[in-house]
Motif scaffolding. Sequence first.
Motif, PDB file in Angstrom:
ATOM      1  N   GLN A  17      37.356  32.925   9.706  1.00  0.00           N
ATOM      2  CA  GLN A  17      36.041  33.490  10.026  1.00  0.00           C
ATOM      3  C   GLN A  17      35.114  32.443  10.649  1.00  0.00           C
ATOM      4  O   GLN A  17      34.327  32.755  11.548  1.00  0.00           O
ATOM      5  CB  GLN A  17      35.400  34.061   8.761  1.00  0.00           C
ATOM      6  CG  GLN A  17      34.048  34.723   8.995  1.00  0.00           C
ATOM      7  CD  GLN A  17      33.439  35.249   7.706  1.00  0.00           C
ATOM      8  OE1 GLN A  17      33.963  35.015   6.621  1.00  0.00           O
ATOM      9  NE2 GLN A  17      32.339  35.964   7.811  1.00  0.00           N
ATOM     10  N   HIS A  18      35.226  31.199  10.181  1.00  0.00           N
ATOM     11  CA  HIS A  18      34.376  30.128  10.705  1.00  0.00           C
ATOM     12  C   HIS A  18      35.038  29.374  11.860  1.00  0.00           C
ATOM     13  O   HIS A  18      34.542  28.319  12.278  1.00  0.00           O
ATOM     14  CB  HIS A  18      34.038  29.142   9.582  1.00  0.00           C
ATOM     15  CG  HIS A  18      33.087  29.694   8.559  1.00  0.00           C
ATOM     16  ND1 HIS A  18      33.517  30.444   7.474  1.00  0.00           N
ATOM     17  CD2 HIS A  18      31.741  29.611   8.464  1.00  0.00           C
ATOM     18  CE1 HIS A  18      32.464  30.787   6.743  1.00  0.00           C
ATOM     19  NE2 HIS A  18      31.376  30.306   7.318  1.00  0.00           N
ATOM     20  N   ASN A  19      36.147  29.914  12.364  1.00  0.00           N
ATOM     21  CA  ASN A  19      36.862  29.315  13.505  1.00  0.00           C
ATOM     22  C   ASN A  19      37.339  27.890  13.227  1.00  0.00           C
ATOM     23  O   ASN A  19      37.413  27.056  14.131  1.00  0.00           O
ATOM     24  CB  ASN A  19      35.969  29.315  14.757  1.00  0.00           C
ATOM     25  CG  ASN A  19      35.613  30.707  15.208  1.00  0.00           C
ATOM     26  OD1 ASN A  19      36.453  31.613  15.164  1.00  0.00           O
ATOM     27  ND2 ASN A  19      34.367  30.904  15.621  1.00  0.00           N
ATOM     28  N   HIS A  20      37.668  27.596  11.969  1.00  0.00           N
ATOM     29  CA  HIS A  20      38.192  26.279  11.619  1.00  0.00           C
ATOM     30  C   HIS A  20      39.703  26.208  11.813  1.00  0.00           C
ATOM     31  O   HIS A  20      40.261  25.114  11.947  1.00  0.00           O
ATOM     32  CB  HIS A  20      37.836  25.947  10.166  1.00  0.00           C
ATOM     33  CG  HIS A  20      36.367  25.773   9.947  1.00  0.00           C
ATOM     34  ND1 HIS A  20      35.748  25.970   8.725  1.00  0.00           N
ATOM     35  CD2 HIS A  20      35.374  25.404  10.805  1.00  0.00           C
ATOM     36  CE1 HIS A  20      34.453  25.741   8.834  1.00  0.00           C
ATOM     37  NE2 HIS A  20      34.200  25.403  10.082  1.00  0.00           N
ATOM     38  N   CYS A  69      37.678  22.082   5.714  1.00  0.00           N
ATOM     39  CA  CYS A  69      36.283  22.088   6.151  1.00  0.00           C
ATOM     40  C   CYS A  69      35.413  22.911   5.207  1.00  0.00           C
ATOM     41  O   CYS A  69      35.897  23.812   4.512  1.00  0.00           O
ATOM     42  CB  CYS A  69      36.172  22.654   7.573  1.00  0.00           C
ATOM     43  SG  CYS A  69      37.090  21.726   8.812  1.00  0.00           S
ATOM     44  N   ALA A  70      34.119  22.588   5.212  1.00  0.00           N
ATOM     45  CA  ALA A  70      33.163  23.385   4.434  1.00  0.00           C
ATOM     46  C   ALA A  70      32.899  24.698   5.172  1.00  0.00           C
ATOM     47  O   ALA A  70      32.936  24.737   6.401  1.00  0.00           O
ATOM     48  CB  ALA A  70      31.864  22.595   4.274  1.00  0.00           C
ATOM     49  N   PRO A  71      32.659  25.791   4.461  1.00  0.00           N
ATOM     50  CA  PRO A  71      32.483  25.904   3.004  1.00  0.00           C
ATOM     51  C   PRO A  71      33.764  26.197   2.233  1.00  0.00           C
ATOM     52  O   PRO A  71      33.762  26.203   1.006  1.00  0.00           O
ATOM     53  CB  PRO A  71      31.520  27.083   2.891  1.00  0.00           C
ATOM     54  CG  PRO A  71      31.933  27.983   4.023  1.00  0.00           C
ATOM     55  CD  PRO A  71      32.319  27.063   5.149  1.00  0.00           C
ATOM     56  N   GLU A  72      34.876  26.441   2.941  1.00  0.00           N
ATOM     57  CA  GLU A  72      36.089  26.890   2.241  1.00  0.00           C
ATOM     58  C   GLU A  72      36.795  25.771   1.483  1.00  0.00           C
ATOM     59  O   GLU A  72      37.658  26.038   0.643  1.00  0.00           O
ATOM     60  CB  GLU A  72      37.067  27.550   3.209  1.00  0.00           C
ATOM     61  CG  GLU A  72      37.548  26.657   4.334  1.00  0.00           C
ATOM     62  CD  GLU A  72      36.657  26.735   5.560  1.00  0.00           C
ATOM     63  OE1 GLU A  72      37.063  26.202   6.607  1.00  0.00           O
ATOM     64  OE2 GLU A  72      35.572  27.326   5.458  1.00  0.00           O
ATOM     65  N   SER A 122      39.857  23.550  -3.228  1.00  0.00           N
ATOM     66  CA  SER A 122      40.052  22.625  -4.345  1.00  0.00           C
ATOM     67  C   SER A 122      40.063  23.363  -5.676  1.00  0.00           C
ATOM     68  O   SER A 122      40.888  23.076  -6.549  1.00  0.00           O
ATOM     69  CB  SER A 122      38.945  21.559  -4.351  1.00  0.00           C
ATOM     70  OG  SER A 122      39.027  20.734  -3.213  1.00  0.00           O
ATOM     71  N   ALA A 123      39.157  24.332  -5.833  1.00  0.00           N
ATOM     72  CA  ALA A 123      39.093  25.099  -7.075  1.00  0.00           C
ATOM     73  C   ALA A 123      40.384  25.888  -7.289  1.00  0.00           C
ATOM     74  O   ALA A 123      40.905  25.967  -8.415  1.00  0.00           O
ATOM     75  CB  ALA A 123      37.897  26.037  -7.054  1.00  0.00           C
ATOM     76  N   VAL A 183      40.821  31.516   1.157  1.00  0.00           N
ATOM     77  CA  VAL A 183      40.485  30.270   1.872  1.00  0.00           C
ATOM     78  C   VAL A 183      40.863  30.395   3.343  1.00  0.00           C
ATOM     79  O   VAL A 183      40.081  30.026   4.231  1.00  0.00           O
ATOM     80  CB  VAL A 183      41.216  29.074   1.225  1.00  0.00           C
ATOM     81  CG1 VAL A 183      41.114  27.839   2.116  1.00  0.00           C
ATOM     82  CG2 VAL A 183      40.627  28.770  -0.144  1.00  0.00           C
ATOM     83  N   TYR A 184      42.045  30.915   3.595  1.00  0.00           N
ATOM     84  CA  TYR A 184      42.480  31.109   4.987  1.00  0.00           C
ATOM     85  C   TYR A 184      41.543  32.066   5.725  1.00  0.00           C
ATOM     86  O   TYR A 184      41.177  31.826   6.879  1.00  0.00           O
ATOM     87  CB  TYR A 184      43.908  31.652   5.008  1.00  0.00           C
ATOM     88  CG  TYR A 184      44.350  32.205   6.342  1.00  0.00           C
ATOM     89  CD1 TYR A 184      44.607  31.354   7.420  1.00  0.00           C
ATOM     90  CD2 TYR A 184      44.496  33.585   6.544  1.00  0.00           C
ATOM     91  CE1 TYR A 184      45.007  31.864   8.650  1.00  0.00           C
ATOM     92  CE2 TYR A 184      44.896  34.095   7.758  1.00  0.00           C
ATOM     93  CZ  TYR A 184      45.147  33.232   8.812  1.00  0.00           C
ATOM     94  OH  TYR A 184      45.526  33.740  10.034  1.00  0.00           O
ATOM     95  N   GLY A 185      41.146  33.147   5.048  1.00  0.00           N
ATOM     96  CA  GLY A 185      40.234  34.113   5.663  1.00  0.00           C
ATOM     97  C   GLY A 185      38.888  33.494   6.009  1.00  0.00           C
ATOM     98  O   GLY A 185      38.327  33.745   7.088  1.00  0.00           O
ATOM     99  N   LEU A 186      38.351  32.665   5.120  1.00  0.00           N
ATOM    100  CA  LEU A 186      37.081  31.988   5.384  1.00  0.00           C
ATOM    101  C   LEU A 186      37.209  31.002   6.537  1.00  0.00           C
ATOM    102  O   LEU A 186      36.327  30.913   7.400  1.00  0.00           O
ATOM    103  CB  LEU A 186      36.607  31.263   4.118  1.00  0.00           C
ATOM    104  CG  LEU A 186      36.080  32.136   2.976  1.00  0.00           C
ATOM    105  CD1 LEU A 186      35.828  31.286   1.732  1.00  0.00           C
ATOM    106  CD2 LEU A 186      34.795  32.843   3.406  1.00  0.00           C
TER     107      LEU A 186
END
Length: 249
Positions: free
Chosen positions: A28-31, A67-70, A75-76, A22-25
């Motif tokens: 990657q998306h600059n969130h 934030c989406a998509p992570e 949650s999962a 999740v952190y990596g995503l």
Amino acid sequence: MVFWIILPITLSAVSLIGSWTVYGLALQHNHVCSLSNWEYRNSCQANESGTCCTIRNVPTISSSGSCAPENSLFSATINAGSFLFLVFCIFHHAHILDRNSVHGFLSKAALAFGCVASFGAFIAGNCNPVEVALLHYLGAAVSFVCICFYCTLLTALTSKCILSGLENFLYPARIVSTCIQVTVTVIYCIFFAQTDSYYKHMSAVFEWMLSVNLELFELSFFAEFYYFSSSMLSTLLSRRDEEKPLILS
């Protein structure tokens, strides 16, 4: 039975791999900003690159999954981790009752804290910190506090109960792990309450430390679960003779 060691291993793996993915995503998306970044600004230009960090991009575990998509994976991961942790707590309690019932009260107290911690994490994982901030942080706070008590009680039980024969090694290791969990939780809470970006970032670093430390603590219970048997679960469904009420005829 060797099969049961899958439970603590799966619990640790799901939490570790899921949270860092999740952190990596998010990165990657600059969130969120990188954990290695310590430079923050008050604001960023609209056309500026993703390397610009503000107080809103502090890489806490919660903000990484906001934030989406992570957020779906976040949650999962929390849901799976909460469920496995609940099962872990119940099974460990059954093991104590079967092998060292004299410490049943202490084990029940640990089970209570474990169940509340699992429920708190479930709430935090399903309440987005952006949209439902109050419930999210309330659930996270309850989970963090109860985890400290749970680790403390399980460490105490390690010194009192012989479940694996490795207690001479596990007990001091768990003392260290529990001390880290409690101390870092206190420091994390102090830093999280600050408004300065430096302290906010420090709180994020400590939060990830808490996560990894807890996963290693859980993983150490593969030793106990190596000797776990499904027949031990029957102790949760049956009442021992000494616990049955006296019926006067």
